[in-house]
Design a protein around this motif. Structure first.
Motif, PDB file in Angstrom:
ATOM      1  N   MET A  26       6.757 -51.512 -62.491  1.00 35.63           N
ATOM      2  CA  MET A  26       7.100 -50.876 -63.760  1.00 35.63           C
ATOM      3  C   MET A  26       8.386 -50.085 -63.579  1.00 35.63           C
ATOM      4  N   THR A  27       9.324 -50.273 -64.521  1.00 29.88           N
ATOM      5  CA  THR A  27      10.592 -49.554 -64.444  1.00 29.88           C
ATOM      6  C   THR A  27      10.905 -48.901 -65.787  1.00 29.88           C
ATOM      7  N   ASP A  28      11.757 -47.899 -65.738  1.00 30.70           N
ATOM      8  CA  ASP A  28      12.322 -47.300 -66.939  1.00 30.70           C
ATOM      9  C   ASP A  28      13.631 -48.042 -67.220  1.00 30.70           C
ATOM     10  N   PRO A  29      13.709 -48.841 -68.286  1.00 28.56           N
ATOM     11  CA  PRO A  29      14.910 -49.665 -68.506  1.00 28.56           C
ATOM     12  C   PRO A  29      16.165 -48.843 -68.788  1.00 28.56           C
ATOM     13  N   ARG A  30      15.995 -47.585 -69.218  1.00 27.68           N
ATOM     14  CA  ARG A  30      17.150 -46.749 -69.547  1.00 27.68           C
ATOM     15  C   ARG A  30      17.824 -46.180 -68.317  1.00 27.68           C
ATOM     16  N   THR A  31      17.076 -46.035 -67.223  1.00 29.60           N
ATOM     17  CA  THR A  31      17.623 -45.407 -66.015  1.00 29.60           C
ATOM     18  C   THR A  31      17.552 -46.300 -64.782  1.00 29.60           C
ATOM     19  N   GLY A  32      16.782 -47.377 -64.845  1.00 32.55           N
ATOM     20  CA  GLY A  32      16.586 -48.222 -63.666  1.00 32.55           C
ATOM     21  C   GLY A  32      15.576 -47.657 -62.685  1.00 32.55           C
ATOM     22  N   ALA A  33      14.959 -46.521 -63.019  1.00 33.80           N
ATOM     23  CA  ALA A  33      14.000 -45.882 -62.117  1.00 33.80           C
ATOM     24  C   ALA A  33      12.708 -46.687 -62.054  1.00 33.80           C
ATOM     25  N   ILE A  34      12.223 -46.928 -60.844  1.00 33.75           N
ATOM     26  CA  ILE A  34      10.941 -47.604 -60.661  1.00 33.75           C
ATOM     27  C   ILE A  34       9.835 -46.562 -60.788  1.00 33.75           C
ATOM     28  N   MET A  35       8.982 -46.735 -61.785  1.00 32.65           N
ATOM     29  CA  MET A  35       7.920 -45.781 -62.071  1.00 32.65           C
ATOM     30  C   MET A  35       6.667 -46.063 -61.243  1.00 32.65           C
ATOM     31  N   ALA A  36       6.472 -47.328 -60.893  1.00 29.41           N
ATOM     32  CA  ALA A  36       5.332 -47.722 -60.066  1.00 29.41           C
ATOM     33  C   ALA A  36       5.576 -49.133 -59.559  1.00 29.41           C
ATOM     34  N   MET A  37       5.094 -49.426 -58.361  1.00 28.76           N
ATOM     35  CA  MET A  37       5.125 -50.789 -57.845  1.00 28.76           C
ATOM     36  C   MET A  37       4.024 -50.927 -56.803  1.00 28.76           C
ATOM     37  N   ALA A  38       3.319 -52.045 -56.855  1.00 31.68           N
ATOM     38  CA  ALA A  38       2.182 -52.235 -55.957  1.00 31.68           C
ATOM     39  C   ALA A  38       1.931 -53.711 -55.749  1.00 31.68           C
ATOM     40  N   GLN A  39       1.194 -54.015 -54.705  1.00 31.15           N
ATOM     41  CA  GLN A  39       0.838 -55.389 -54.414  1.00 31.15           C
ATOM     42  C   GLN A  39      -0.551 -55.430 -53.784  1.00 31.15           C
ATOM     43  N   ARG A  40      -1.161 -56.574 -53.866  1.00 29.07           N
ATOM     44  CA  ARG A  40      -2.402 -56.853 -53.167  1.00 29.07           C
ATOM     45  C   ARG A  40      -2.242 -58.198 -52.473  1.00 29.07           C
ATOM     46  N   PRO A  41      -2.617 -58.284 -51.170  1.00 30.01           N
ATOM     47  CA  PRO A  41      -3.277 -57.270 -50.362  1.00 30.01           C
ATOM     48  C   PRO A  41      -2.341 -56.134 -49.978  1.00 30.01           C
ATOM     49  N   THR A  42      -2.960 -54.991 -49.618  1.00 28.77           N
ATOM     50  CA  THR A  42      -2.190 -53.830 -49.209  1.00 28.77           C
ATOM     51  C   THR A  42      -2.831 -53.243 -47.949  1.00 28.77           C
ATOM     52  N   PHE A  43      -2.501 -52.009 -47.603  1.00 27.03           N
ATOM     53  CA  PHE A  43      -3.014 -51.420 -46.366  1.00 27.03           C
ATOM     54  C   PHE A  43      -3.058 -49.900 -46.487  1.00 27.03           C
ATOM     55  N   ASN A  44      -3.791 -49.281 -45.596  1.00 29.30           N
ATOM     56  CA  ASN A  44      -3.852 -47.827 -45.487  1.00 29.30           C
ATOM     57  C   ASN A  44      -3.061 -47.416 -44.253  1.00 29.30           C
ATOM     58  N   PRO A  45      -1.911 -46.760 -44.401  1.00 32.86           N
ATOM     59  CA  PRO A  45      -1.091 -46.423 -43.228  1.00 32.86           C
ATOM     60  C   PRO A  45      -1.747 -45.424 -42.282  1.00 32.86           C
ATOM     61  N   ASN A  46      -2.817 -44.758 -42.732  1.00 30.27           N
ATOM     62  CA  ASN A  46      -3.555 -43.863 -41.833  1.00 30.27           C
ATOM     63  C   ASN A  46      -4.507 -44.637 -40.925  1.00 30.27           C
TER      64      ASN A  46
END
Length: 566
Positions: free
Chosen positions: A240-260
């Motif tokens: 998800m991005t803000d088209p007015r600023t190019g800022a990425i509001m959220a990005m995710a994928q599956r599968p993913t991982f827990n860095p801890n």
């Protein structure tokens, strides 16, 4: 006398040479050895920079931090009869596996063994209260991600040497790495401190503030988990991005991982596949292709195109409209119904050179510049390498491969009145000790389309999510949503597969004044869910609905919300 004098001269010369060798040639070496006898050096390390989300009130959310932990060491020989009692306690309290710890306790050659690293202070205090023999503790630092797997593919992780791997941890590793402090003291023979000879304070690394919104990221990841629990698939991407600023509001994928939890880190889960991997976009490309045509030709969206009742031959090969038999329909309906034939005919009307140049202006075939590690430029052959069929296939999303960021910046231009903004995931970095700030402001990449085209395209794309369109399941009650479905066959064994697909949906809302552009890609969904309107559109709706509510966006159609509540 002569003999004695000669011997004395030789001895004196040898002594002088030895003095020179010791006092001058070996000066630095011997001085260092001497200083070790009467000086002591203490090293201290600053804190690695923290990573925050974009929230500003009441305070930003912490996504990555450094916390004080301990390394636990054991001396089994000094434990006496309690050796295996201590062994069992250490296994329980530190979580170290029996297979790892037992060989260390059995190895009689080792005086001291490492039990565990990264142990929290509360567990160390508990061990100390037990007064177990033969244990030692050393203070250290460890990286901790308080939201666990949330945004982990954006953040990345650090290795055992403290170096950033993947994501923001890698991209901003140099800025976030702290400096080491040093204190050198002079001491007496009895090890009493006499004076401080040198003192250098450690410095913390720069803190990184992302454009990611933690609440919206949570919405997205909850819905991706819901999607993969319902639809068997290889992987899922969302951005998800803000088209007015190019800022990425959220990005995710599956599968993913827990860095801890390093045990969850498999090769396919920690790489940022959205940036590195490509896919054939299918029909979501049609909005860009038709926009190119509308910018070059003096067409109206009401002008009609003959879609040949669902079957058309071009360059000796058939082109179908996926089981539909559309006749002479207006251009806006070509978009609504996702007609392959109508799109191909429009592209052919401007020619391959104009179409190639237009799609290049949308950013296809070049890196998006997101600056998040290794990024693919996609696959978009130069027009000189097109064959006779390419002009009818690439505009409908075949024979071209894109990344998620490339498609997001292209659709960002559609949503932002033709202005393409540079995608960015970092808002600023801040030096904690001085308050110095380096900002990463919005950057206009280029103007892609005239306003008349984007307005007409938005009106056409709004019909896609209403009754009669290909994605009514993407409609958010109370809001106009402009979007497009995509269903592309995967190229396997030198042919397009009839069973393996990529399903996608991309759109923006509210359509006439967008707060965000959102894209969902489902890679290799089960055949039942192969269509973008079935696999991706419902997830788009749920994420968009939660986001609009969170952002407190005024509805376009408040009566729809009232009706749904009833």
């Amino acid at each position: 006398m002569v003999l004695v004098s000669a011997l004395a001269f030789i001895l004196f010369s040898t002594l002088l040479a030895r003095f020179y060798y010791v006092q001058v040639h070996r000066h630095e070496e011997l001085l260092g050895k001497a200083q070790k006898k009467y000086t002591a050096k203490r090293l201290s390390k600053g804190r690695r920079g923290m990573i925050f989300d974009s929230t500003r009130s009441p305070a930003p959310n912490i996504l990555a931090m450094t916390r004080v932990t301990y390394e636990v060491f054991a001396e089994p020989k000094h434990m006496g009869s309690r050796k295996w009692e201590v062994f069992d306690i250490l296994k329980k309290e530190t979580g170290v596996s029996d297979d790892l710890l037992r060989p260390r306790f059995l190895n009689e050659k080792l005086v001291q063994v490492v039990v565990a690293k990264g142990i929290t202070i509360d567990k160390v205090m508990k061990l100390r209260e037990m007064k177990l023999p033969g244990l030692h503790y050393k203070e250290s630092q460890s990286r901790f991600y308080p939201k666990y797997s949330l945004a982990s593919n954006v953040l990345g992780f650090i290795n055992h040497q403290g170096k950033g791997v993947m994501g923001i941890e890698s991209t901003f590793d140099k800025q976030m790495t702290p400096t080491t402090g040093e204190v050198v003291i002079e001491r007496s023979r009895k090890n009493r401190e006499l004076q401080t000879l040198k003192s250098v304070n450690p410095k913390d690394g720069w803190d990184v503030y992302l454009t990611i919104s933690e609440p919206i990221q949570s919405f997205m990841e909850e819905e991706l988990d819901r999607l993969v629990s319902k639809i068997p698939c290889k992987s899922v991407y969302a951005m998800m991005t803000d088209p007015r600023t190019g800022a990425i509001m959220a990005m995710a994928q599956r599968p993913t991982f827990n860095p801890n939890d390093r045990s969850s880190m498999k090769a396919g889960s920690y790489t940022n596949r959205m940036v590195e991997h490509v896919f054939e976009p299918g029909s979501i490309m049609k909005a860009c292709s038709i926009a190119v045509v509308m910018g070059l030709r003096n067409f109206s969206f009401n002008d009609r195109i003959d879609c040949e009742d669902g079957m058309w031959y071009f360059a000796g090969r058939p082109l179908r409209d996926a089981g539909h038999n559309y006749g002479n329909i207006p251009i806006w309906q070509v978009i609504q119904k996702s007609s392959n034939i109508g799109t191909a005919k429009l592209a052919i009307s401007v020619g391959k050179h104009a179409m190639y140049s237009g799609l290049r202006r949308f950013g296809f075939g070049e890196k998006s510049g997101l600056n998040m590690g290794t990024e693919s430029r996609g696959i978009f052959r130069h027009v000189d390498k097109w064959d006779g069929l390419s002009i009818s296939r690439m505009p409908i999303g075949q024979g071209i491969a894109v990344t998620v960021p490339q498609m997001m910046q292209a659709w960002g231009a559609l949503a932002n009145d033709g202005n393409m903004m540079q995608l960015r995931v970092v808002d600023k970095v801040k030096k904690p000790d001085t308050g110095e700030v380096i900002e990463y402001p919005p950057i206009l990449k280029r103007r892609v389309l005239p306003l008349r085209v984007t307005q007409g395209m938005t009106n056409a794309l709004k019909t896609v999510t209403r009754d009669g369109g290909t994605a009514p399941k993407a409609h958010v009650p109370g809001y106009y949503v402009a979007g497009k479905t995509g269903t592309s066959q995967k190229w396997i064994n030198n042919a397009y597969s009839d069973r393996i697909h990529v399903a996608s949906f991309v759109g923006y809302a509210p359509a006439d004044n967008p707060e965000f552009v959102l894209m969902i890609v489902v890679d290799e969904p089960s055949y039942k869910y192969r269509y973008g309107g079935t696999a991706a559109a419902p997830t788009f709706r749920r994420i968009a609905e939660k986001t609009l509510r969170y952002l407190n966006v005024t509805p376009d159609l408040p009566d729809e919300i009232t009706d749904e509540v009833k």
